[in-house]
Design an enzyme around this catalytic site. Sequence first.
Site, PDB file in Angstrom:
ATOM      1  N   CYS A  74      47.200  43.310  22.945  1.00  0.00           N
ATOM      2  CA  CYS A  74      47.124  42.409  23.959  1.00  0.00           C
ATOM      3  C   CYS A  74      46.334  42.267  25.147  1.00  0.00           C
ATOM      4  O   CYS A  74      45.421  42.962  25.054  1.00  0.00           O
ATOM      5  CB  CYS A  74      48.920  42.417  24.936  1.00  0.00           C
ATOM      6  SG  CYS A  74      49.713  42.801  23.512  1.00  0.00           S
ATOM      7  N   GLY A 124      45.717  38.708  21.286  1.00  0.00           N
ATOM      8  CA  GLY A 124      46.743  37.927  20.911  1.00  0.00           C
ATOM      9  C   GLY A 124      47.152  37.083  21.398  1.00  0.00           C
ATOM     10  O   GLY A 124      46.015  35.987  21.968  1.00  0.00           O
ATOM     11  N   ASN A 152      49.534  46.276  27.850  1.00  0.00           N
ATOM     12  CA  ASN A 152      48.971  46.715  26.785  1.00  0.00           C
ATOM     13  C   ASN A 152      48.823  47.987  26.134  1.00  0.00           C
ATOM     14  O   ASN A 152      48.074  48.550  26.715  1.00  0.00           O
ATOM     15  CB  ASN A 152      46.843  45.887  27.430  1.00  0.00           C
ATOM     16  CG  ASN A 152      46.066  46.325  25.990  1.00  0.00           C
ATOM     17  OD1 ASN A 152      45.417  46.270  26.339  1.00  0.00           O
ATOM     18  ND2 ASN A 152      47.059  45.984  24.597  1.00  0.00           N
ATOM     19  N   GLY A 153      49.181  47.969  25.143  1.00  0.00           N
ATOM     20  CA  GLY A 153      49.540  49.241  24.930  1.00  0.00           C
ATOM     21  C   GLY A 153      51.228  49.275  23.978  1.00  0.00           C
ATOM     22  O   GLY A 153      51.619  48.446  23.524  1.00  0.00           O
ATOM     23  N   TYR A 182      36.069  46.894  16.446  1.00  0.00           N
ATOM     24  CA  TYR A 182      37.260  45.627  15.985  1.00  0.00           C
ATOM     25  C   TYR A 182      37.245  45.096  16.795  1.00  0.00           C
ATOM     26  O   TYR A 182      37.379  43.794  17.289  1.00  0.00           O
ATOM     27  CB  TYR A 182      37.723  45.854  15.212  1.00  0.00           C
ATOM     28  CG  TYR A 182      38.516  44.585  14.460  1.00  0.00           C
ATOM     29  CD1 TYR A 182      38.385  43.373  13.803  1.00  0.00           C
ATOM     30  CD2 TYR A 182      40.319  44.478  15.241  1.00  0.00           C
ATOM     31  CE1 TYR A 182      39.329  42.493  13.656  1.00  0.00           C
ATOM     32  CE2 TYR A 182      40.716  43.128  15.277  1.00  0.00           C
ATOM     33  CZ  TYR A 182      40.357  42.341  14.803  1.00  0.00           C
ATOM     34  OH  TYR A 182      41.121  40.963  14.336  1.00  0.00           O
ATOM     35  N   SER A 196      34.056  39.195  14.124  1.00  0.00           N
ATOM     36  CA  SER A 196      34.066  40.572  14.266  1.00  0.00           C
ATOM     37  C   SER A 196      32.686  41.406  13.807  1.00  0.00           C
ATOM     38  O   SER A 196      32.710  42.563  14.148  1.00  0.00           O
ATOM     39  CB  SER A 196      34.853  41.218  14.255  1.00  0.00           C
ATOM     40  OG  SER A 196      35.676  41.073  13.037  1.00  0.00           O
ATOM     41  N   CYS A 228      44.151  56.404  13.521  1.00  0.00           N
ATOM     42  CA  CYS A 228      44.166  55.425  12.143  1.00  0.00           C
ATOM     43  C   CYS A 228      42.687  56.428  11.532  1.00  0.00           C
ATOM     44  O   CYS A 228      42.915  55.284  10.595  1.00  0.00           O
ATOM     45  CB  CYS A 228      43.939  54.117  12.917  1.00  0.00           C
ATOM     46  SG  CYS A 228      42.624  53.943  13.564  1.00  0.00           S
TER      47      CYS A 228
END
Length: 471
Positions: free
Chosen positions: A2, A28, A103-104, A243, A285, A438
């Site tokens: 977000c 978002g 945000n998170g 990104y 991006s 990730c």
Amino acid sequence: MCGIFGVYGHRDAAALTQLGLYSLQHRGQESAGIVAVDSAGRARISRAMGLVSEGFGDEEMKELRGSIGVGHTRYSTAGGSAIENAQPILARVRRGHIALAHNGNLTNATELRRELEDEGAIFASTMDSEVIVHRIARAHGATPEARVAEALVGVEGAYCLLIVIDDTVIVARDPHGWRPLVIGRLGEGWVFASETCALDIVGATIDREVAPGEIIAVDAHGLRSTQGVASATIHRCVFEHVYFARPDSKVFNGSVDKSRRALGRQLAIECPAPGAEVVFAVPDSSNSAALGFADISGIPYELALIRNHYIGRTFIQPTQAGRDAKVKVKYNPVRELLEGKSVVMVDDSIVRGTTTRGLVSLVRAAGAREVHMRVSSAPIISPCYYGIDTPRREELIAATMSHEELVHHLGVDTLGYLSLEGMLSPMPGGPGGYCHACFSGRYPTAIPSEPALLRAGVTVGQPIGSPVGVA
Ligand code: AMP
């Protein structure tokens, strides 16, 4: 993921917040919201599904009076995509109100929510963020910031928070510093934003980053900073630079454009494409990374894929059906640049492979002789529990296929990813202090015990604030 934006001490707070949200739209696109607080302490809210440009008409903006504004752009990582899950959350408590934009992703939200529900709390959304509102409402500290500090003890995971308690704005960042948050100055007022590009749009100057674990309160007496939750090892999200953030932003005190170009240069060193005649980016991006690749390889950079700017980020569609349909209308190849050529297509990441597969077949249909795919990050092999929407391992193609299978599945002639070390080396402040779970599967903290539950949320009740309301 977000975007959050806040203003303290400017008479056009809501209008500035709306501008800031335009700059944070890439973080978002499912819903947007603004809360404004006037000098009489009245809080008003406007929230809507969709883009910032769709959400706030003149009537709504006129209603949002006052010198305090807090805004949010959302794409769901915990709780579904629905108006009751739009933020900011606005709740009436005791004698005042709490507004909150987050945000998170909280990693222990399910447990915290059960605890609160066992005590009788009634939730109005399925978002992890709502547990923080309940915890603040129950805290007893003497000052608003003390109540926030008390509420955050035991809250785990990633959070950047903008909170308004009555006429105090409170800003908090988790002690690991996963997500970015900056402070800016605008005349006598203060501005807070996920990324510096949002400070630029309102003409604010960058003051500094909010430090990991820091809690800041701003009110009529000025700005006060305290170290809230005990400091911890820093785990800034490397994916923000790869990104997520805009290249015109500074994130974690470093230029995103600069690190993306460095990623592209490193990619050209690690995975060259000898004999290729054209390098192009999957816009937008990976533009900077493709420039870096062209720089080192000496292969000319061309704008061989044109993106339709009226279509949002394909991936930020909550369903696979939505994603599939949008890939087709989002990009168009420039046949003249591709026909008969051996080409290098640079993208910043591959997640599900839907976009990549579609693009490779577009590029081939436009006449490319060979397609060499180069990715300016390491393979994504594990879900993120700290705020990026990559929830299930089964959906991550690099986790489930061998290199040969990926080459075949994507339809490319060759495929090259950046190494983990190569990806981390250009990050601001050096390669340490970044979360790369990730890409590596090495989670720096405990992960949620019930990830599916966290993502879906638990129950849906009545919204705390109506789409336009007053608390
Ligand atoms: P796909 O080929 O379907 O895995 O999509 C890859 C594209 O999605 C790349 O162009 C990335 O820039 C973009 N992307 C990567 N991660 C995300 C994310 N979490 N949200 C939205 N888009 C993403």
